[in-house]
Design a protein around this motif. Structure first.
Motif, PDB file in Angstrom:
ATOM      1  N   LEU A 156       0.524  -0.602  -0.013  1.00 31.97           N
ATOM      2  CA  LEU A 156      -0.622  -0.434   0.274  1.00 31.97           C
ATOM      3  C   LEU A 156       1.031   1.296  -0.021  1.00 31.97           C
ATOM      4  CD1 LEU A 156      -2.860   1.477   0.635  1.00 31.97           C
ATOM      5  CD2 LEU A 156      -2.425   1.388   2.960  1.00 31.97           C
ATOM      6  N   HIS A 157       0.720   2.501  -1.040  1.00 29.36           N
ATOM      7  CA  HIS A 157       1.361   3.640  -0.958  1.00 29.36           C
ATOM      8  C   HIS A 157       0.739   4.015  -0.532  1.00 29.36           C
ATOM      9  CE1 HIS A 157       4.830   5.566  -2.550  1.00 29.36           C
ATOM     10  NE2 HIS A 157       4.000   6.146  -3.034  1.00 29.36           N
ATOM     11  N   ILE A 158       0.948   5.876   0.402  1.00 35.08           N
ATOM     12  CA  ILE A 158       0.443   6.679   0.170  1.00 35.08           C
ATOM     13  C   ILE A 158       0.603   7.685  -0.128  1.00 35.08           C
ATOM     14  CG2 ILE A 158      -1.090   7.668   1.657  1.00 35.08           C
ATOM     15  CD1 ILE A 158      -1.376   5.912   3.508  1.00 35.08           C
ATOM     16  N   THR A 159       0.076   8.451  -1.332  1.00 33.45           N
ATOM     17  CA  THR A 159       1.050   9.672  -1.898  1.00 33.45           C
ATOM     18  C   THR A 159       0.665  10.974  -0.745  1.00 33.45           C
ATOM     19  OG1 THR A 159       1.100   8.303  -3.609  1.00 33.45           O
ATOM     20  CG2 THR A 159       1.752  11.046  -3.480  1.00 33.45           C
ATOM     21  N   ALA A 160       1.930  11.827  -0.419  1.00 30.81           N
ATOM     22  CA  ALA A 160       1.663  12.892   0.827  1.00 30.81           C
ATOM     23  C   ALA A 160       0.419  12.833   0.882  1.00 30.81           C
ATOM     24  CB  ALA A 160       1.111  13.647  -0.337  1.00 30.81           C
ATOM     25  N   ALA A 161       1.314  12.087   2.410  1.00 31.94           N
ATOM     26  CA  ALA A 161      -0.176  11.603   3.444  1.00 31.94           C
ATOM     27  C   ALA A 161      -0.038  13.258   4.018  1.00 31.94           C
ATOM     28  CB  ALA A 161       0.911  10.924   4.501  1.00 31.94           C
ATOM     29  N   GLN A 162      -1.640  12.467   4.451  1.00 34.51           N
ATOM     30  CA  GLN A 162      -2.789  14.293   4.919  1.00 34.51           C
ATOM     31  C   GLN A 162      -3.034  13.486   7.428  1.00 34.51           C
ATOM     32  OE1 GLN A 162      -5.771  15.102   2.885  1.00 34.51           O
ATOM     33  NE2 GLN A 162      -4.532  15.515   1.108  1.00 34.51           N
ATOM     34  N   PRO A 163      -2.933  13.698   7.482  1.00 32.05           N
ATOM     35  CA  PRO A 163      -2.870  13.447   9.204  1.00 32.05           C
ATOM     36  C   PRO A 163      -4.447  12.926   9.070  1.00 32.05           C
ATOM     37  CG  PRO A 163      -2.647  16.349   9.425  1.00 32.05           C
ATOM     38  CD  PRO A 163      -2.751  15.757   7.662  1.00 32.05           C
ATOM     39  N   GLY A 164      -5.255  12.587   7.995  1.00 31.84           N
ATOM     40  CA  GLY A 164      -6.621  12.464   7.356  1.00 31.84           C
ATOM     41  C   GLY A 164      -6.476  10.837   8.053  1.00 31.84           C
ATOM     42  N   ASP A 165      -5.006  10.700   7.000  1.00 31.92           N
ATOM     43  CA  ASP A 165      -4.782   9.109   6.607  1.00 31.92           C
ATOM     44  C   ASP A 165      -4.172   8.730   8.098  1.00 31.92           C
ATOM     45  OD1 ASP A 165      -2.912  10.714   3.811  1.00 31.92           O
ATOM     46  OD2 ASP A 165      -4.784   9.464   4.210  1.00 31.92           O
ATOM     47  N   THR A 166      -4.431   9.263   9.263  1.00 34.80           N
ATOM     48  CA  THR A 166      -3.885   7.908  10.252  1.00 34.80           C
ATOM     49  C   THR A 166      -4.830   7.414  10.710  1.00 34.80           C
ATOM     50  OG1 THR A 166      -3.056  10.370  11.171  1.00 34.80           O
ATOM     51  CG2 THR A 166      -3.236   7.958  13.296  1.00 34.80           C
ATOM     52  N   GLY A 167      -4.134   6.351  10.835  1.00 37.08           N
ATOM     53  CA  GLY A 167      -5.161   4.998  11.654  1.00 37.08           C
ATOM     54  C   GLY A 167      -4.195   3.679  11.090  1.00 37.08           C
ATOM     55  N   LEU A 168      -4.705   2.527  11.632  1.00 43.52           N
ATOM     56  CA  LEU A 168      -4.047   1.197  12.127  1.00 43.52           C
ATOM     57  C   LEU A 168      -5.161   0.186  10.194  1.00 43.52           C
ATOM     58  CD1 LEU A 168      -3.000  -1.344  12.970  1.00 43.52           C
ATOM     59  CD2 LEU A 168      -5.251  -1.919  14.043  1.00 43.52           C
ATOM     60  N   TYR A 169      -3.493  -0.071  10.184  1.00 41.83           N
ATOM     61  CA  TYR A 169      -3.514  -0.638   8.136  1.00 41.83           C
ATOM     62  C   TYR A 169      -3.753  -1.965   7.841  1.00 41.83           C
ATOM     63  CZ  TYR A 169      -3.570   3.580   6.433  1.00 41.83           C
ATOM     64  OH  TYR A 169      -4.429   5.271   5.772  1.00 41.83           O
ATOM     65  N   LEU A 170      -4.893  -2.705   8.255  1.00 43.89           N
ATOM     66  CA  LEU A 170      -4.604  -4.073   7.671  1.00 43.89           C
ATOM     67  C   LEU A 170      -4.940  -5.300   6.545  1.00 43.89           C
ATOM     68  CD1 LEU A 170      -7.662  -4.290  10.738  1.00 43.89           C
ATOM     69  CD2 LEU A 170      -4.853  -4.836  10.693  1.00 43.89           C
ATOM     70  N   CYS A 171      -3.927  -5.284   6.507  1.00 44.49           N
ATOM     71  CA  CYS A 171      -4.482  -6.707   5.363  1.00 44.49           C
ATOM     72  C   CYS A 171      -4.636  -7.922   5.298  1.00 44.49           C
ATOM     73  CB  CYS A 171      -2.873  -6.917   4.527  1.00 44.49           C
ATOM     74  SG  CYS A 171      -1.419  -7.585   5.258  1.00 44.49           S
ATOM     75  N   ALA A 172      -5.480  -8.497   4.619  1.00 43.61           N
ATOM     76  CA  ALA A 172      -6.273  -9.519   5.259  1.00 43.61           C
ATOM     77  C   ALA A 172      -6.091 -10.361   3.899  1.00 43.61           C
ATOM     78  CB  ALA A 172      -8.022  -9.322   5.932  1.00 43.61           C
ATOM     79  N   GLY A 173      -6.085 -11.889   4.177  1.00 45.98           N
ATOM     80  CA  GLY A 173      -5.848 -12.977   2.892  1.00 45.98           C
ATOM     81  C   GLY A 173      -6.759 -13.686   2.686  1.00 45.98           C
ATOM     82  N   VAL A 174      -7.648 -13.672   1.569  1.00 46.96           N
ATOM     83  CA  VAL A 174      -8.540 -15.099   1.984  1.00 46.96           C
ATOM     84  C   VAL A 174      -7.869 -16.245   1.802  1.00 46.96           C
ATOM     85  CG1 VAL A 174     -10.728 -15.446  -0.219  1.00 46.96           C
ATOM     86  CG2 VAL A 174     -10.450 -13.155   1.081  1.00 46.96           C
TER      87      VAL A 174
END
Lengths: 110, 113
Positions: free
Chosen positions: A74-92
């Protein structure tokens, strides 16, 4: 047991910076999902990738599924404070279960 | 309208007590789940029901008993609560077993003292 390893575990950056988080496994998944979870809330689905090599864009977020369907980024360009959080990946998995990684906690400072 | 709602949001109780958490979804989904998220934020599936039938039952102590009276509801009853049961429990639903994109509730933070 299928495991998904996410890295980094924690990431603190300044607003405007770019970042990439990784999700890796030794197992093949039929699809892979990315969720974002904010404090006190449940995870919210961002995207699902299904085909090896697939790239999906969601505004400033770019998701890629590895050719062998074992990893994703996951690539985020020009991150903003609103992007703050816990990012989870999940595989099926083959048994149609969602297997979650342990998450990347992202903090974007103004 | 809340798509997946669970109650209560917070639950503080003493060891040895029995408690229930309720979940309802208004998305018309066929499949519902219970997940446990520990203090390190690791999210692990506990149970899955499809049209009121149990389809996934992970290695969970039998003190935990899910019940699905209809496909829109999935409740979780926990007997003889232990300190290690303290966690955030999430209910989720998805359209079907083949489509596992999950929609989560807000979670129930259970604290056993």
């Amino acid at each position: 047991t299928q495991l998904l390893e996410q890295s980094p575990q924690f990431l603190s950056i300044q607003e405007g910076e770019n970042l990439t988080v990784y999700c890796n496994s030794s197992s093949v998944f039929s699809s892979l999902q990315w969720y974002r979870q904010e404090p006190g809330e449940g995870p919210v689905l961002l995207v699902t990738v299904v085909t090896g090599g697939e790239v999906k864009k969601l505004k400033r977020l770019t998701f890629q599924f590895g050719d062998a369907r074992k990893d994703s980024s996951l690539h985020i360009t020009a991150a903003q404070p609103g992007d703050t959080g816990l990012y989870l990946c999940a595989g099926v998995s083959g048994s149609e279960k969602l297997v979650f990684g342990k998450g990347t906690k992202l903090t974007v400072n103004p | 309208d809340t798509a997946v709602s669970q109650t209560p949001k917070y639950l503080v109780t003493q060891m040895g007590n029995d408690k229930s958490i309720k979940c309802e979804q208004n998305l018309g989904h066929d499949t519902m789940y219970w997940y446990k998220q520990d203090s390190k934020k690791f999210l692990k599936i506990m149970f899955s029901y499809n049209n009121k039938e149990l389809i996934i039952n992970e290695t969970v102590p039998n003190r935990f008993s899910p019940k699905s009276p209809d496909k829109a509801h999935l409740n979780l009853h926990i007997n003889s609560l232990e300190l290690g049961d303290s966690a955030v429990y999430f209910c989720a639903s998805s359209p079907g077993t083949a489509n596992t994109e999950a929609f989560f509730g807000q979670g129930t933070r259970l604290t056993v003292v």
